[in-house]
Design a protein around this motif. Sequence first.
Motif, short mmCIF file in Angstrom:
data_model
loop_
_atom_site.label_atom_id
_atom_site.label_comp_id
_atom_site.label_asym_id
_atom_site.label_seq_id
_atom_site.Cartn_x
_atom_site.Cartn_y
_atom_site.Cartn_z
N ALA A 196 0.83 -1.21 0.00
CA ALA A 196 0.00 0.00 0.00
C ALA A 196 0.86 1.26 0.00
N MET A 197 2.02 1.18 0.62
CA MET A 197 2.92 2.35 0.66
C MET A 197 3.45 2.67 -0.74
N LEU A 198 3.63 1.64 -1.57
CA LEU A 198 4.24 1.86 -2.88
C LEU A 198 3.23 1.89 -4.03
N ASN A 199 2.13 1.14 -3.92
CA ASN A 199 1.24 0.95 -5.08
C ASN A 199 -0.12 1.61 -4.98
N SER A 200 -0.59 1.93 -3.78
CA SER A 200 -1.93 2.51 -3.65
C SER A 200 -1.99 3.89 -4.30
N ASN A 201 -3.17 4.32 -4.66
CA ASN A 201 -3.37 5.65 -5.25
C ASN A 201 -4.53 6.34 -4.53
N PRO A 202 -4.28 7.30 -3.67
CA PRO A 202 -2.95 7.80 -3.29
C PRO A 202 -2.21 6.79 -2.42
N PRO A 203 -0.87 6.85 -2.40
CA PRO A 203 -0.11 5.87 -1.62
C PRO A 203 -0.30 6.06 -0.12
N LYS A 204 -0.21 4.95 0.60
CA LYS A 204 -0.29 5.01 2.07
C LYS A 204 0.96 5.72 2.59
N PRO A 205 0.80 6.68 3.53
CA PRO A 205 1.98 7.39 4.07
C PRO A 205 2.98 6.43 4.71
N ILE A 206 4.25 6.77 4.60
CA ILE A 206 5.32 5.98 5.22
C ILE A 206 5.65 6.62 6.57
N SER A 207 5.64 5.84 7.63
CA SER A 207 5.99 6.38 8.94
C SER A 207 7.51 6.42 9.11
N VAL A 208 7.98 7.19 10.07
CA VAL A 208 9.42 7.27 10.34
C VAL A 208 9.96 5.89 10.74
N ARG A 209 9.19 5.20 11.57
CA ARG A 209 9.63 3.86 12.00
C ARG A 209 9.76 2.93 10.80
N GLN A 210 8.80 2.96 9.88
CA GLN A 210 8.86 2.10 8.69
C GLN A 210 10.05 2.48 7.81
N MET A 211 10.30 3.77 7.68
CA MET A 211 11.45 4.22 6.89
C MET A 211 12.75 3.68 7.49
N ASP A 212 12.86 3.72 8.84
CA ASP A 212 14.07 3.22 9.50
C ASP A 212 14.21 1.71 9.34
N LEU A 213 13.07 0.98 9.35
CA LEU A 213 13.12 -0.47 9.15
C LEU A 213 13.58 -0.81 7.73
N ILE A 214 13.09 -0.05 6.76
CA ILE A 214 13.51 -0.25 5.36
C ILE A 214 15.00 0.02 5.20
N TRP B 276 19.47 7.51 5.88
CA TRP B 276 19.71 7.38 4.44
C TRP B 276 18.59 8.01 3.61
N LEU B 277 17.34 7.81 4.00
CA LEU B 277 16.20 8.30 3.23
C LEU B 277 15.62 9.63 3.75
N TYR B 278 16.29 10.23 4.74
CA TYR B 278 15.68 11.38 5.43
C TYR B 278 15.50 12.59 4.52
N GLU B 279 16.43 12.82 3.65
CA GLU B 279 16.31 13.97 2.74
C GLU B 279 15.04 13.84 1.90
N LEU B 280 14.78 12.63 1.41
CA LEU B 280 13.59 12.39 0.59
C LEU B 280 12.32 12.36 1.44
N TYR B 281 12.48 11.99 2.72
CA TYR B 281 11.31 11.90 3.59
C TYR B 281 10.71 13.28 3.89
N ILE B 282 11.51 14.30 3.76
CA ILE B 282 10.99 15.65 3.97
C ILE B 282 9.81 15.92 3.04
N GLU B 283 9.93 15.45 1.79
CA GLU B 283 8.82 15.61 0.84
C GLU B 283 7.60 14.82 1.28
N GLU B 284 7.82 13.67 1.93
CA GLU B 284 6.72 12.88 2.46
C GLU B 284 5.96 13.67 3.53
N CYS B 285 6.73 14.47 4.31
CA CYS B 285 6.12 15.29 5.37
C CYS B 285 5.28 16.42 4.78
#
Length: 457
Positions: free
Chosen positions: A38-56, A66-75
Amino acid sequence: MEHTPTIRSKIETELKQRGYSFSSFSKISGINRGTFSAMLNSNPPKPISVRQMDLITKALGYPEGWLYELYIEECFYEGKGHWKRIKPFLLRCVELGRQDFIQKVLSRLTEDLSYVPTIFSLAEELHAEGKEKESVPFYECVIENERYYHSERLAISQYRLFRIQLGTNAEENLKLTIQFSPFLYRLPEAYQLDALLQMANIYSSLHKWSQTIFHSQKLLELATRIYEYRKAQGYKNYDELGPYSSERSLVVYYGQALLMQAYSLQKQELYQEAKKMVSRYADLSWFRGLDEIGQREVEKIKMYATANGYVLDLLMGDNRNLGDYILLLEENEQEILPGILTLLEVANKQFLNIDYILNHFSDYIRKFSENEDALYMDDYCNFNLQLSIYRFYSKNYTLGIDTILRNLELATLLNNSNVFAQSIILFEKYKGFATKKQYAEFTIHKKKFEKDFNFAF
């Protein structure tokens, strides 16, 4: 035009390059397969949490952030700030010390000034958790973006920074005090109490006695006004009046205001006036609304009054209570440094020999040089000045000059031009007794101070 990757495209690229399916990656990351899809394929996509980003990030073997710069856009999905994502992200950045990402998020947030109160709340939350240094960028953000100059929020932010930034540098502390002073009376009264006490202490450390008395008097007036108002509110049962919700017990501010005025008068050799002031805080047991901590503070202030009464007697030439004073110092270790400083002042004025007292407290004196608290350092510098004078009067010139050299080093560390100037004058008076090595060391200290602080003697 180069395509800017999103957090999702970055993750998808990594999965494809490593041959992971949603199912296989779900197992190594610990993220539910359906949630990951759901995070990658849903429309609109399911939001990614900080915890999930860290697990990835961990599952892919990359370092934290590693992904924090890009996560700003998620915010700020679709250009709008989403606080439910932003707050956890900011708190995680605080944990990792990523000031760069914190600043980027705050910069984006304050494009909409309605977020200023929210940022202030987060700053207060961090401060309440004891993360004072970590709260600084958030308070600074509030100060830079607060629209209303007279707002309480702005005043509290200025107060927090004032307290956090205070250190051992005396001149820098004075600058901070002057910068903060316009906001003093916009604070809630509970904060004003501690701010006034801090300001009085700073002026005292720099021997600015008129300013010390001024701020101490303001502190006394405020503490009295708060006390009288609270007593009037509970006039039917003021014996059951609860403690005031300030950083310290209200009686501490009342007692310290009187104590600091007495000390300032003492330092100006106005001993009789100082004694009258001491009598005003000698017994504060009448103070209402004291809890157990407040009652202990009353006893502590009473001890200060006894000690300061002995001190004033000694300074006026009455040595009958010297033995009692030494006994009091032995029972109250925190009073030993200022106590011996006073005894040295008395000895230097009255040409007394107190070698036996200095020997008796030698172990404690040795500890003082290791204490980096600004107020102790100030006392220790003044102690060294008086000890040098005492050694010169005792014709122990080598030790006297060594003590002056140590004081020049401390004065440079503290950026205390007052202590440095007094030490310079004292060295010049006895420089004929200095060895070549001592004179060379003196020259180095003098040049360093003048260069570092653009101050010429």
